[in-house]
Each structure stands twice: as C-alpha cells, then as structure tokens.
Design an enzyme around this catalytic site. Structure first.
Site, PDB file in Angstrom:
ATOM      1  N   GLU A  85      21.969 -23.175   7.670  1.00 38.42           N
ATOM      2  CA  GLU A  85      20.657 -23.571   7.663  1.00 38.42           C
ATOM      3  C   GLU A  85      19.639 -23.272   6.602  1.00 38.42           C
ATOM      4  OE1 GLU A  85      19.331 -23.159  11.447  1.00 38.42           O
ATOM      5  OE2 GLU A  85      17.501 -24.038  11.322  1.00 38.42           O
TER       6      GLU A  85
ATOM      7  N   ASN B 262      19.037 -32.275  16.259  1.00 40.43           N
ATOM      8  CA  ASN B 262      19.438 -30.945  16.856  1.00 40.43           C
ATOM      9  C   ASN B 262      18.435 -30.291  17.783  1.00 40.43           C
ATOM     10  OD1 ASN B 262      20.760 -27.993  16.286  1.00 40.43           O
ATOM     11  ND2 ASN B 262      18.377 -27.671  15.991  1.00 40.43           N
ATOM     12  N   GLU B 263      19.147 -29.902  18.816  1.00 39.98           N
ATOM     13  CA  GLU B 263      18.500 -29.182  19.869  1.00 39.98           C
ATOM     14  C   GLU B 263      17.329 -30.110  20.557  1.00 39.98           C
ATOM     15  OE1 GLU B 263      18.014 -24.967  19.521  1.00 39.98           O
ATOM     16  OE2 GLU B 263      20.138 -24.786  19.539  1.00 39.98           O
TER      17      GLU B 263
ATOM     18  N   TYR C 228      25.174 -19.288  22.495  1.00 38.70           N
ATOM     19  CA  TYR C 228      25.156 -17.923  21.783  1.00 38.70           C
ATOM     20  C   TYR C 228      25.499 -17.027  22.751  1.00 38.70           C
ATOM     21  CZ  TYR C 228      23.080 -20.013  17.564  1.00 38.70           C
ATOM     22  OH  TYR C 228      22.817 -20.937  16.422  1.00 38.70           O
TER      23      TYR C 228
ATOM     24  N   GLU D  59      27.035 -24.710  17.589  1.00 36.80           N
ATOM     25  CA  GLU D  59      26.533 -23.391  17.210  1.00 36.80           C
ATOM     26  C   GLU D  59      27.065 -22.484  18.348  1.00 36.80           C
ATOM     27  OE1 GLU D  59      22.117 -23.288  16.485  1.00 36.80           O
ATOM     28  OE2 GLU D  59      22.011 -25.134  15.678  1.00 36.80           O
TER      29      GLU D  59
ATOM     30  N   GLN E   8      25.787 -17.992  11.354  1.00 37.52           N
ATOM     31  CA  GLN E   8      25.793 -18.952  10.321  1.00 37.52           C
ATOM     32  C   GLN E   8      26.645 -18.469   9.262  1.00 37.52           C
ATOM     33  OE1 GLN E   8      21.818 -20.225   9.549  1.00 37.52           O
ATOM     34  NE2 GLN E   8      21.277 -21.038  11.291  1.00 37.52           N
TER      35      GLN E   8
HETATM   36  O1  AHR Z   1      21.057 -20.747  14.367  1.00 39.89           O
HETATM   37  C1  AHR Z   1      19.821 -20.438  14.545  1.00 39.89           C
HETATM   38  C2  AHR Z   1      18.799 -21.411  15.578  1.00 39.89           C
HETATM   39  O2  AHR Z   1      19.562 -21.320  16.794  1.00 39.89           O
HETATM   40  C3  AHR Z   1      19.152 -22.808  15.159  1.00 39.89           C
HETATM   41  O3  AHR Z   1      18.340 -23.085  14.068  1.00 39.89           O
HETATM   42  C4  AHR Z   1      18.755 -23.611  16.188  1.00 39.89           C
HETATM   43  O4  AHR Z   1      19.736 -24.849  16.526  1.00 39.89           O
HETATM   44  C5  AHR Z   1      19.457 -22.622  17.515  1.00 39.89           C
HETATM   45  O5  AHR Z   1      18.380 -22.618  18.439  1.00 39.89           O
END
Ligand code: AHR
Length: 493
Positions: A27, A174-175, A246, A301, A350
C-alpha cells in the site's frame, strides 16, 4: 519432550493449493512503496527504474505469486490518472489515511506493472469505489488491458507502453464497510454490481472480480453479499469475496513487537487460531448460496499488528518481526492450505516496512524477517494438491485455543511437502508420521528456530535464518523432532 503420532494419506486429496495463497500486499503507506520498494531512479541504491534490485531478487526467491496494490484504505482515495505520464508534472496529494504525508504519485500504474513483471507475479489492483467513479475505474481497466484504438489505450501508448498488460485480479473497492465509504452490505452490493458491470474484459484479458467481503466475524456482511451477488439473470457478478482479519487481541493495546510475555504470546496465538473458525463459518454461509464453490474466499489482508516502533511516525505502521511472527505466519498458512477448497488467495499485510513485513529496509540496508523465511519454507506448497494430514495435539494454554502443533501437507510432481510448527516455547515435539498412498523413500528438511523474541536487525541481519535439518524415513514412517518454537519444512520423495 512430547511425542505425537501423525498420519498423512496422499490418496485423500483435499483440494488444490493456488499459488496465490502465498500472496502479498503493498500500500502507499509509510515506507512500503517510497523508501521501501521504490527509491527512485536517481538513488545510489541499485535499482531498475527506481525499483530496488535486492528487493526484487528477494521476492523472486520465495516465488512471490501475486501483489495487491495500491491499498488498503489508500485505494479508495487514489485517482490513477494522477500517477501516469511525466513524473515532474504528476499531481501531488495528501495521504489522508497514513500520516498526512505528501504523495507525489511518482509510483503509479506503469511502475507497479513493471514491478510485477520484474518479480514475475500477478498484479492485483484494488479499484477506487469510495471516492471514485464508475467511469474512472472502467477507464483504468481499459488503459491497462486494451489493445484497441481507444482514448485510454492511446493514452497508455503515449506514456510509453505500446502493448497492454494482463490484469487478472481486480478488487472493487477496499473495506467499503469502513474507510472505503462506510457503506452497509445492502448498499455496497448495489454499488459493487454497478461498478463491476463496466470493468470489461478487453483484448483477451479476463478479469477475476473480487467484491468487498466482511471484516473479521461480521457474518451478516457475508450473508448479504452472497445473497445479492447474483444479477437478475441469476448469474454471479463476482469471482471472489475478500476477508480481512488481523491478529489483534486488543485494539486499544496492541502490544510491543519485540517485548512480550509468554501469556501475551499465547493470547496472540489464540487469536491467530481463530482464523480457522472464521474461515469455516464464512465457508458455511458461502456453501449455502454457492454449493458449487464458484466464489472464492480471498483473505487479502492478514497478519500481526503491533504498536509502531518508538520514534517512528504513528501513521507509518512500522514494526519489527520476531520468531513469534514466524509462528503466526506458519499457523495462518497451514490454515489457508487446509481451506484451499474455498481460499484461493491470501495476502499478508504488508510486504515491506509495514505491519508483518517480510522485508525491512534502512537506507541501503535490507533485511529478511523471520516471516520472510516462513514464506521460503512454505513455497513448495504452491500449486500442490493438499492431502489429508492428521496428528495428535495438545492444547498449551488453559482457557485458550493454542494447539502445540500446526501442520499441512501437499503433493506436487511426485514430491511431498510437509510444513509444521511447534508453537510450544518449552517442549520439543517428537513426530512419528505414517505416510500412506505415497512411496516415501527419503526425506530432507529445513528449519527456522530460535528463542521467541529473536529477530533480525540491521546490524545482525542473519540471527534468524533457515538451516538444513535432519529427518528420516523408515518403512514409510517419517521421524522428526521439532524443537520448541520452530517451523519446519520436510520434503519427502
Ligand atoms: O493494512 C493497513 C490497513 O488495514 C489497510 O489500509 C486497510 O485496508 C486495513 O484496515
């Protein structure tokens, strides 16, 4: 020492492991692109049109299969035309999501596509839905993939690229339940269908379209999206839906990347192991609407997220990476392998200098993190057939789900690859593995191990590294000892 029986049956194939399960995410965030992958053509650091050569080589070594770009949250404020043409004339903008820094757009479509060509990986572009238009996204696809005479294709030619590129993976936003527009699932489904209708297949290119899926365990989002993704003619309008997860046990206190207690380690692993339940429950919903398994689950992600390193920009999400991250990666990748019937791609967040990065840089220095080495140990699973793999196990934490052993196995071109992690920080595991349906004559192994806090830094870049390791086969039975806190790859022929 603890002993565990294991059984692998190569005749029982569970699914195909798409190489894209070993995918990555880049990103415009912190030092992922700028001062990370991309240093500019005038940099003294060896580069190809501004792209670091050592990083390209490191990506190639792990057979990096697919790279997602330009975000993340950045994707929904990115206007692709700002990043093409003469660099000195490119518009500058504020990166509002990540530190409010100036984005000079010197890394744009041509630079990203060249990076993918150098690495030999598939590009995966996340389109701007939140603040973009249908027309803008439609023209981006035409600019990249059309060989015809058209305003967008001609513009690409004027910018120095005669032939179109191939683009397979396209994310429509995205999201979009959060930074991508704060939409609810019903509203997004309509927006998705409208945007995707105008993202066409040009000149023999075929898009694999990915709709925004849930945040973690928002199963209602999955339910609504799956219900609404068909058009009035009952045809699917997507090839996949995404899932973001995450490993963060507590969003208000993410913890330190290098300093942590054994209890914190176990709480984190409990969260990582939840990935299995998350995928299982999402699959159950998907199976109801799509029993034929046409729609892929794309975990685009995933990874650890700790407090940023002291003294670094809080918006840059820079964190170190230890053997704990290696264990997290091994557990996650084994889970994705085991769910390869539905999980067709996954992208760790990332790739460089951000979150659970595989590469960290400081000036001209570059280090490979323990997580990088896990991708190296697992790379032979790519395009293999995932096979039945069972073992005894033991929970290592009261009240939490922290199994001591994590594993998966695959077969490709007559070679079996087994990957296993011993998540205990104290006990060695002795594995006795019966292998059926496969003529197992010889085994070799590679190992990544160390004290759980061990990591590589710019002065000692090789503290955590892969070593050859001992494994033996007698009468079809594999014997191997996994030291505490280790990740192992076994190759059986
Ligand atoms: O990876 C960091 C952020 O986490 C990304 O930009 C977003 O898609 C997610 O919330």
């Amino acid at each position: 020492m603890k002993s565990f029986d294991m059984l692998i049956n190569a005749a029982d194939v569970k699914g195909h492991i798409n190489r894209e399960i070993y995918g990555h995410f880049s990103e415009h965030l912190g030092r992922c692109i700028y001062n990370g992958i991309y240093v500019g053509e005038d940099s003294p650091i060896p580069n190809i049109h501004g792209i670091r050569k050592d990083i390209v080589e490191a990506f190639r070594q792990i057979k990096l299969p697919v790279l997602r770009w330009p975000g993340g949250c950045f994707a929904d404020e990115y206007h692709w035309r700002d990043g093409i043409g003469d660099k000195s004339k490119r518009k500058k903008m504020i990166n509002t999501n990540w530190g409010g820094v100036t984005e000079d757009n010197s890394f744009g479509t041509h630079e990203f596509m060249e990076l993918c060509e150098l690495v030999g990986c598939e590009p995966y572009i996340a389109g701007n839905v939140g603040s973009g238009t249908v027309h803008e996204l439609s023209e981006w696809i035409e600019y990249i993939t059309s060989d015809c005479v058209s305003p967008a294709a001609d513009e690409r030619r004027r910018n120095g690229r005669e032939k179109p590129w191939k683009l397979k993976y396209l994310g429509i936003g995205n999201e979009n339940w959060g930074c991508g527009g704060n939409m609810d699932a019903e509203f997004y489904s309509g927006v998705y269908k409208q945007f995707q209708s105008f993202c066409k297949d040009h000149s023999g290119n075929h898009l694999f379209k990915i709709a925004c899926g849930p945040s973690g365990s928002d199963y209602n989002w999955t339910e609504v999206i799956m219900k609404k993704l068909r058009n009035p003619a009952n045809m699917w309008t997507a090839d996949g839906i995404s899932l973001h997860f995450y490993s963060i046990p507590d969003w208000n206190n993410k913890g330190h990347a290098l300093e942590f207690t054994e209890d914190e380690y176990k709480v984190l692993l409990n969260t990582v192991n939840f990935t299995d339940e998350l995928i299982t429950r999402n699959k159950e919903i998907m199976n109801r609407y799509d029993p034929e398994g046409k729609i892929a689950l794309i975990v685009d992600e995933w990874g650890t997220w700790f407090d940023v390193e002291e003294g670094t920009n809080p918006g840059f999400l820079y964190q170190q990476n230890t053997m704990r991250d290696a264990i997290v990666a091994a557990i996650s990748l084994n889970i994705f392998n085991r769910h390869c019937d539905r999980v067709k791609m996954a992208n760790i967040a990332q790739i460089v200098n951000v979150l659970q990065a595989i590469i960290l840089t400081e000036g001209e220095k570059m280090i490979k993190t323990p997580t990088y080495h896990v991708f190296d140990l697992f790379k032979e699973h790519q395009e293999g057939e995932c096979v039945y793999c069972w073992h005894e196990n033991e929970n290592t934490a009261d009240g939490l789900n922290v199994p001591m052993i994590s594993s998966s196995a695959s077969v490709k071109d007559g070679v079996m690859t087994i990957t296993a992690a011993n998540c205990s920080l104290h006990d060695e595991a002795e594995i006795s593995c019966t292998i059926c349906g496969f003529d197992a004559k010889a085994a070799s192994a590679r190992i990544l191990t160390g004290e759980v806090h061990s990591h590589n830094d710019f002065d000692t870049p090789d503290t955590v590294h892969i070593d050859p390791y001992a494994a033996e086969i007698t009468n079809g039975v594999l014997k191997i000892k996994l030291p505490a806190c280790s990740v192992v790859e076994v190759t059986v022929k």
